[in-house]
Design a protein around this motif. Sequence first.
Motif, PDB file in Angstrom:
ATOM      1  N   THR A  62      42.211   3.713-140.025  1.00  0.00           N
ATOM      2  CA  THR A  62      42.430   3.728-141.637  1.00  0.00           C
ATOM      3  C   THR A  62      44.051   4.306-142.003  1.00  0.00           C
ATOM      4  O   THR A  62      44.505   4.776-141.216  1.00  0.00           O
ATOM      5  CB  THR A  62      41.647   4.518-142.268  1.00  0.00           C
ATOM      6  OG1 THR A  62      41.778   4.642-143.754  1.00  0.00           O
ATOM      7  CG2 THR A  62      41.751   6.125-141.855  1.00  0.00           C
TER       8      THR A  62
ATOM      9  N   THR B 188      36.944   1.241-138.594  1.00  0.00           N
ATOM     10  CA  THR B 188      37.505   1.861-139.842  1.00  0.00           C
ATOM     11  C   THR B 188      36.582   2.788-140.779  1.00  0.00           C
ATOM     12  O   THR B 188      35.451   2.351-140.933  1.00  0.00           O
ATOM     13  CB  THR B 188      38.184   0.857-140.909  1.00  0.00           C
ATOM     14  OG1 THR B 188      38.827  -0.159-140.122  1.00  0.00           O
ATOM     15  CG2 THR B 188      38.717   1.230-141.993  1.00  0.00           C
TER      16      THR B 188
ATOM     17  N   PHE C 101      33.688   4.436-147.276  1.00  0.00           N
ATOM     18  CA  PHE C 101      33.441   3.074-146.810  1.00  0.00           C
ATOM     19  C   PHE C 101      33.841   3.005-145.408  1.00  0.00           C
ATOM     20  O   PHE C 101      34.771   3.522-144.820  1.00  0.00           O
ATOM     21  CB  PHE C 101      34.484   2.145-147.325  1.00  0.00           C
ATOM     22  CG  PHE C 101      34.481   0.693-147.241  1.00  0.00           C
ATOM     23  CD1 PHE C 101      33.323  -0.260-147.572  1.00  0.00           C
ATOM     24  CD2 PHE C 101      35.376   0.240-146.198  1.00  0.00           C
ATOM     25  CE1 PHE C 101      33.420  -1.393-146.993  1.00  0.00           C
ATOM     26  CE2 PHE C 101      35.368  -1.020-145.569  1.00  0.00           C
ATOM     27  CZ  PHE C 101      34.245  -2.005-146.435  1.00  0.00           C
ATOM     28  N   TYR C 102      33.093   2.225-144.536  1.00  0.00           N
ATOM     29  CA  TYR C 102      33.281   2.085-143.157  1.00  0.00           C
ATOM     30  C   TYR C 102      33.194   0.483-142.823  1.00  0.00           C
ATOM     31  O   TYR C 102      32.535  -0.406-143.365  1.00  0.00           O
ATOM     32  CB  TYR C 102      32.147   3.020-142.223  1.00  0.00           C
ATOM     33  CG  TYR C 102      30.812   2.102-142.209  1.00  0.00           C
ATOM     34  CD1 TYR C 102      30.461   1.356-141.471  1.00  0.00           C
ATOM     35  CD2 TYR C 102      29.819   2.696-143.273  1.00  0.00           C
ATOM     36  CE1 TYR C 102      29.249   0.843-141.535  1.00  0.00           C
ATOM     37  CE2 TYR C 102      28.782   2.026-143.328  1.00  0.00           C
ATOM     38  CZ  TYR C 102      28.364   1.245-142.376  1.00  0.00           C
ATOM     39  OH  TYR C 102      26.971   0.475-142.337  1.00  0.00           O
ATOM     40  N   GLU C 103      33.730   0.448-141.785  1.00  0.00           N
ATOM     41  CA  GLU C 103      33.799  -1.061-140.982  1.00  0.00           C
ATOM     42  C   GLU C 103      33.581  -1.190-139.745  1.00  0.00           C
ATOM     43  O   GLU C 103      34.615  -0.416-139.029  1.00  0.00           O
ATOM     44  CB  GLU C 103      35.040  -1.889-141.706  1.00  0.00           C
ATOM     45  CG  GLU C 103      34.931  -3.221-141.329  1.00  0.00           C
ATOM     46  CD  GLU C 103      35.989  -3.978-142.387  1.00  0.00           C
ATOM     47  OE1 GLU C 103      35.711  -5.201-142.367  1.00  0.00           O
ATOM     48  OE2 GLU C 103      37.067  -3.346-142.648  1.00  0.00           O
TER      49      GLU C 103
ATOM     50  N   SER D 287      34.070  -3.948-136.534  1.00  0.00           N
ATOM     51  CA  SER D 287      34.131  -5.489-136.022  1.00  0.00           C
ATOM     52  C   SER D 287      33.183  -5.654-135.141  1.00  0.00           C
ATOM     53  O   SER D 287      32.648  -5.034-134.275  1.00  0.00           O
ATOM     54  CB  SER D 287      35.454  -5.829-135.703  1.00  0.00           C
ATOM     55  OG  SER D 287      35.868  -5.065-134.320  1.00  0.00           O
TER      56      SER D 287
ATOM     57  N   THR E 282      31.035   7.226-138.472  1.00  0.00           N
ATOM     58  CA  THR E 282      30.827   5.506-138.418  1.00  0.00           C
ATOM     59  C   THR E 282      29.953   5.335-137.227  1.00  0.00           C
ATOM     60  O   THR E 282      29.021   4.292-137.549  1.00  0.00           O
ATOM     61  CB  THR E 282      32.232   4.838-138.042  1.00  0.00           C
ATOM     62  OG1 THR E 282      33.130   5.717-139.368  1.00  0.00           O
ATOM     63  CG2 THR E 282      32.064   3.464-138.246  1.00  0.00           C
TER      64      THR E 282
ATOM     65  N   GLU F 215      28.511  -5.697-135.568  1.00  0.00           N
ATOM     66  CA  GLU F 215      29.341  -5.816-136.684  1.00  0.00           C
ATOM     67  C   GLU F 215      28.670  -5.212-137.992  1.00  0.00           C
ATOM     68  O   GLU F 215      27.568  -5.889-138.293  1.00  0.00           O
ATOM     69  CB  GLU F 215      29.732  -7.287-136.750  1.00  0.00           C
ATOM     70  CG  GLU F 215      30.962  -7.614-137.893  1.00  0.00           C
ATOM     71  CD  GLU F 215      30.981  -9.079-137.937  1.00  0.00           C
ATOM     72  OE1 GLU F 215      31.931  -9.251-138.674  1.00  0.00           O
ATOM     73  OE2 GLU F 215      30.499 -10.117-137.041  1.00  0.00           O
TER      74      GLU F 215
ATOM     75  N   SER G 145      29.529  -3.097-142.146  1.00  0.00           N
ATOM     76  CA  SER G 145      30.388  -2.545-143.088  1.00  0.00           C
ATOM     77  C   SER G 145      29.453  -2.093-144.248  1.00  0.00           C
ATOM     78  O   SER G 145      28.305  -2.436-144.566  1.00  0.00           O
ATOM     79  CB  SER G 145      31.362  -3.301-143.366  1.00  0.00           C
ATOM     80  OG  SER G 145      31.012  -4.496-144.323  1.00  0.00           O
TER      81      SER G 145
END
Length: 347
Positions: free
Chosen positions: A61, A203, A228-230, A232, A259, A272, A274
């Motif tokens: 981030t 993230t 917010f998280y993500e 891949s 996360t 994957e 988010s």
Amino acid sequence: MHVEDFDFHLPEHLIAQTPLQDRTASRLLVLNKQTGEIQDDHFPDVLAYLQPGDCLVLNDTRVLPARLFGVKAETGAKVEVLLLKQVEGNSWETLVKPAKRVKVGTELDFGEGMLKARCTEELEHGGRVMELHFEGILHEVLDKLGEMPLPPYIREQLDDRERYQTVFAEKRGSAAAPTAGLHWTEDLLAEVKKMGIQIAKITLHVGLGTFRPVSVDSLTDHAMHAEFYEMSKETAGILTATQKNGGKIIAVGTTSARTLETIMQEHGRFCEASGWTSIFIYPGFQFKGLDALLTNFHLPKSTLVMLVSALAGRENVLHAYHHAISAQYRFFSFGDAMLITDRNREK
């Protein structure tokens, strides 16, 4: 379990006010989460606790220069606004000071009209939803008008705003830096890769709710603010392979830890994903997504002290903190680092 169980006295002079010139020059306290044993090292020594096949997880981030100083359009009264997170379109959740000056319908002006804002909703604790009006790209406007949102305990001016960014910061959106990542340089990360250690990125856009004091007595009554998280598909694959092959996952920072554990809690595996997480980790929590944690030293009675206590045990953590205080470690965002692991140093 009560909030007071995580209190300790920190002399004010140990709160680091400025970053060290060399990112890697900080000290490193290593806490064995199983035995409680403490080792005093320097940050580059973190490599001695890593082994080929491990995976280092970084939060990529990037902090927004989201602190804005403006005036009320009607009266010219000065107002400070901190952008926290995008709600929808050009509407943002913000913190406003002084909040009493800003009611629904209040219009604010920044940079002589370069950016304008209108309050559309009042929230608790000085929060406001503001609708922003500007020409061009918001990030470029913020680069011109905004300041870095340093924590309130840092009173010194930051000469170089990049020192409140990690060297791997990419995705804009945080209201605060993932400060455990501030110790790393490109050269040191290159050394990690040479050792046969994977580097994976996730993230999580850090919100101020993580740092707010807990205002309830019992931990079970506390509600975290959502962030917010993500993750891949590539990162999920790296982490899955690391666990399968017996390597250890080392989370850099509590944001990375939250996360990883959010995804394991919601999906039972790395994948994957988010979304928004309000996970609250405190003693009794069973970790499934990490083996070790690299972090900074945190505020008394904060949710972050509770998180590290969940990993290493409250008594071990408080003992380590008291040691750090007596040994004059530097605390908080620009301070020294702490590694919580079950490994001893490789000779």
